[in-house]
Scaffold this motif. Structure first.
Motif, PDB file in Angstrom:
ATOM      1  N   UNK A  30      41.495  54.361  39.176  1.00 52.52           N
ATOM      2  CA  UNK A  30      40.887  54.469  37.845  1.00 52.52           C
ATOM      3  C   UNK A  30      41.951  54.370  36.758  1.00 52.52           C
ATOM      4  N   UNK A  31      43.066  55.096  36.942  1.00 52.93           N
ATOM      5  CA  UNK A  31      44.137  55.087  35.934  1.00 52.93           C
ATOM      6  C   UNK A  31      44.747  53.694  35.805  1.00 52.93           C
ATOM      7  N   UNK A 224      37.293  50.726  51.462  1.00 50.58           N
ATOM      8  CA  UNK A 224      36.091  49.993  51.062  1.00 50.58           C
ATOM      9  C   UNK A 224      35.409  50.669  49.875  1.00 50.58           C
ATOM     10  N   UNK A 225      35.406  52.005  49.854  1.00 53.85           N
ATOM     11  CA  UNK A 225      34.829  52.726  48.719  1.00 53.85           C
ATOM     12  C   UNK A 225      35.640  52.483  47.445  1.00 53.85           C
ATOM     13  N   UNK A 226      36.962  52.497  47.572  1.00 55.49           N
ATOM     14  CA  UNK A 226      37.825  52.234  46.415  1.00 55.49           C
ATOM     15  C   UNK A 226      37.648  50.802  45.936  1.00 55.49           C
ATOM     16  N   UNK A 227      37.492  49.867  46.860  1.00 57.47           N
ATOM     17  CA  UNK A 227      37.218  48.477  46.483  1.00 57.47           C
ATOM     18  C   UNK A 227      35.941  48.382  45.668  1.00 57.47           C
ATOM     19  N   UNK A 228      34.900  49.099  46.097  1.00 58.50           N
ATOM     20  CA  UNK A 228      33.636  49.101  45.351  1.00 58.50           C
ATOM     21  C   UNK A 228      33.819  49.674  43.947  1.00 58.50           C
ATOM     22  N   UNK A 230      36.599  49.650  42.150  1.00 65.30           N
ATOM     23  CA  UNK A 230      37.350  48.677  41.346  1.00 65.30           C
ATOM     24  C   UNK A 230      36.444  47.549  40.872  1.00 65.30           C
ATOM     25  N   UNK A 231      35.626  47.018  41.766  1.00 68.77           N
ATOM     26  CA  UNK A 231      34.722  45.931  41.381  1.00 68.77           C
ATOM     27  C   UNK A 231      33.709  46.398  40.337  1.00 68.77           C
ATOM     28  N   UNK A 232      33.228  47.631  40.502  1.00 65.19           N
ATOM     29  CA  UNK A 232      32.269  48.163  39.531  1.00 65.19           C
ATOM     30  C   UNK A 232      32.925  48.357  38.170  1.00 65.19           C
ATOM     31  N   UNK A 233      34.140  48.899  38.143  1.00 61.89           N
ATOM     32  CA  UNK A 233      34.848  49.089  36.870  1.00 61.89           C
ATOM     33  C   UNK A 233      35.184  47.757  36.216  1.00 61.89           C
ATOM     34  N   UNK A 234      35.565  46.771  37.006  1.00 62.93           N
ATOM     35  CA  UNK A 234      35.914  45.471  36.429  1.00 62.93           C
ATOM     36  C   UNK A 234      34.717  44.811  35.767  1.00 62.93           C
ATOM     37  N   UNK A 235      33.530  44.994  36.360  1.00 64.25           N
ATOM     38  CA  UNK A 235      32.336  44.360  35.809  1.00 64.25           C
ATOM     39  C   UNK A 235      31.753  45.129  34.631  1.00 64.25           C
ATOM     40  N   UNK A 236      31.884  46.457  34.631  1.00 64.49           N
ATOM     41  CA  UNK A 236      31.240  47.265  33.589  1.00 64.49           C
ATOM     42  C   UNK A 236      32.200  47.688  32.487  1.00 64.49           C
ATOM     43  N   UNK A 237      33.380  48.183  32.852  1.00 67.32           N
ATOM     44  CA  UNK A 237      34.327  48.709  31.855  1.00 67.32           C
ATOM     45  C   UNK A 237      35.189  47.600  31.264  1.00 67.32           C
ATOM     46  N   UNK A 238      35.743  46.744  32.130  1.00 64.81           N
ATOM     47  CA  UNK A 238      36.661  45.700  31.664  1.00 64.81           C
ATOM     48  C   UNK A 238      35.956  44.388  31.356  1.00 64.81           C
ATOM     49  N   UNK A 239      34.678  44.300  31.667  1.00 61.50           N
ATOM     50  CA  UNK A 239      33.887  43.102  31.367  1.00 61.50           C
ATOM     51  C   UNK A 239      34.474  41.853  32.029  1.00 61.50           C
ATOM     52  N   UNK A 250      34.091  40.597  49.912  1.00 58.73           N
ATOM     53  CA  UNK A 250      34.183  41.726  50.829  1.00 58.73           C
ATOM     54  C   UNK A 250      34.800  41.325  52.161  1.00 58.73           C
ATOM     55  N   UNK A 251      34.481  40.125  52.652  1.00 58.82           N
ATOM     56  CA  UNK A 251      35.029  39.667  53.935  1.00 58.82           C
ATOM     57  C   UNK A 251      36.541  39.505  53.836  1.00 58.82           C
ATOM     58  N   UNK A 252      37.004  38.812  52.806  1.00 58.97           N
ATOM     59  CA  UNK A 252      38.447  38.607  52.632  1.00 58.97           C
ATOM     60  C   UNK A 252      39.148  39.951  52.402  1.00 58.97           C
ATOM     61  N   UNK A 253      38.512  40.841  51.650  1.00 56.83           N
ATOM     62  CA  UNK A 253      39.096  42.160  51.406  1.00 56.83           C
ATOM     63  C   UNK A 253      39.194  42.965  52.702  1.00 56.83           C
TER      64      UNK A 253
END
Length: 362
Positions: A30-31, A224-228, A230-239, A250-253
């Motif tokens: 998050x930081x 996998x939870x941390x990946x989720x 990060x993806x959620x923050x990138x789409x909502x917070x960082x646009x 997810x497969x490559x990750x």
């Protein structure tokens, strides 16, 4: 199988009870996302600009108004000579000066830029942005060619607003997943050795290999939870939109996470104490990831010898793949080379780690 599941649950409880570990696991993503998304950025904004002109004709006024209206530049002063503008830049009161010639309106050309070049990369960006703004203002004012200032109308693909977060989000994913999986896994196993409890585990009914797998499974699920997150923050917070297919991301990750876990197991075979494990992880993982993976600096701009060194750094290929999948929105066929390299590295690290672990057990 029941014993294996019980062992996994026991390891997960150990991790969840450690508040410091949980703070690192979920606080650090998050930081870092907030820092790289908002604070550590190379976006062009609020560049202190000086306008140099001896007369304010209609085209000069149109160009200045366009500069004022943009979010990139802040007009701090209007001066009559370039020498005055240079003095303001040397005095750290301005970053950029735009010098308009006296015949600017008649020739529709003749603009010079005086820039603070202490940061060459930013100086180039400021100049390119200012040139683009002025050219667009002249096109709108005259609806025809603008002489020497004319440039090809640029179209920015994938990142039209030139947000640095588009570049940093895949890089943060590569760094965090590697650090969390490799470092935490290696420290977890070394801690058992340091406490002398590894021998107790090895004489249990569970096979040694299953013990190691059971210890890394919780970190796999946490990654996998941390990946989720990060993806959620990138789409909502960082646009930062996810242009590619989420399934392939997810497969490559997952392949990359398995690679990091294998690397953590290898470090645990080398280190005898938690301090050594952390030191090796920092030297082998953190510094090369930040400096040589393309996270901050383009690999193509590095000296040839460093490009060869970066070729063996796993985050380089994961970051490249994520930028293509997330930002460019390409299909898996466009990242097959990166995926093949990651799979090969994962297999190699896993074989070496398990073989070395068995030798240590004997």
């Amino acid at each position: 199988m029941r014993q294996f599941i019980s062992f996994v649950i026991k390891e997960a409880k150990h991790i969840l009870r450690d508040k410091r570990t949980m703070l690192i696991l979920f606080g650090m993503p998050v930081v870092l996302m907030l820092l790289f998304g908002f604070a550590i950025t190379n976006d062009v904004k609020n560049v202190r600009t000086v306008v140099v002109t001896s007369q304010m004709d209609h085209l000069t006024r149109a160009a200045v108004e366009r500069l004022v209206a943009s979010e990139y530049f802040t007009i701090v002063r209007t001066v009559p000579t370039p020498k005055d503008a240079e003095w303001l830049i040397r005095s750290q009161k301005a970053d950029l000066a735009v010098v308009f010639a006296q015949d600017f309106a008649s020739k529709k050309s003749g603009a010079q830029f005086i820039v603070d070049g202490s940061d060459p990369n930013m100086a180039q960006q400021w100049t390119a942005y200012a040139q683009q703004v002025i050219v667009n203002s002249l096109r709108n004012a005259t609806l025809r060619s603008v002489g020497e200032l004319s440039i090809v109308n640029s179209k920015l693909l994938y990142n039209p607003r030139m947000k640095s977060a588009y570049n940093f989000v895949p890089a943060i994913m590569g760094m965090l997943l590697l650090l969390i999986c490799a470092m935490m896994t290696s420290v977890s196993i070394v801690k058992e050795k340091e406490r002398g409890t590894m021998e107790v585990l090895l004489v249990s009914p569970i096979r040694p290999l299953m013990i190691i797998v059971a210890k890394v499974v919780p970190y796999l699920l946490l990654a996998l939870l941390i990946l989720a997150i990060i993806l959620l923050m990138s789409a909502t917070v960082l646009d930062v939109p996810l242009q590619g297919g989420l399934g392939w991301i997810l497969v490559v990750s997952l392949i990359y996470i398995l690679l990091a876990l294998s690397l953590g197991l290898l470090i645990s075979n080398i280190a005898q104490t938690q301090f050594v494990a952390l030191l090796v992880s920092a030297m082998v993982l953190l510094l090369p990831t930040v400096m040589l993976s393309g996270m901050l600096f383009p690999v193509e701009s590095m000296p040839t010898i460093l490009q060869w060194v970066s070729a063996v750094i796993p985050p380089r290929y994961y970051i490249q793949a994520m930028r293509k999948l997330m930002i460019m929105g390409v299909g898996i066929q466009e990242v097959w080379q990166e995926v093949v390299v990651l799979i090969g590295m994962t297999a190699l690290l896993l074989v070496v780690s398990l073989k070395k672990f068995k030798v240590r057990l004997e």
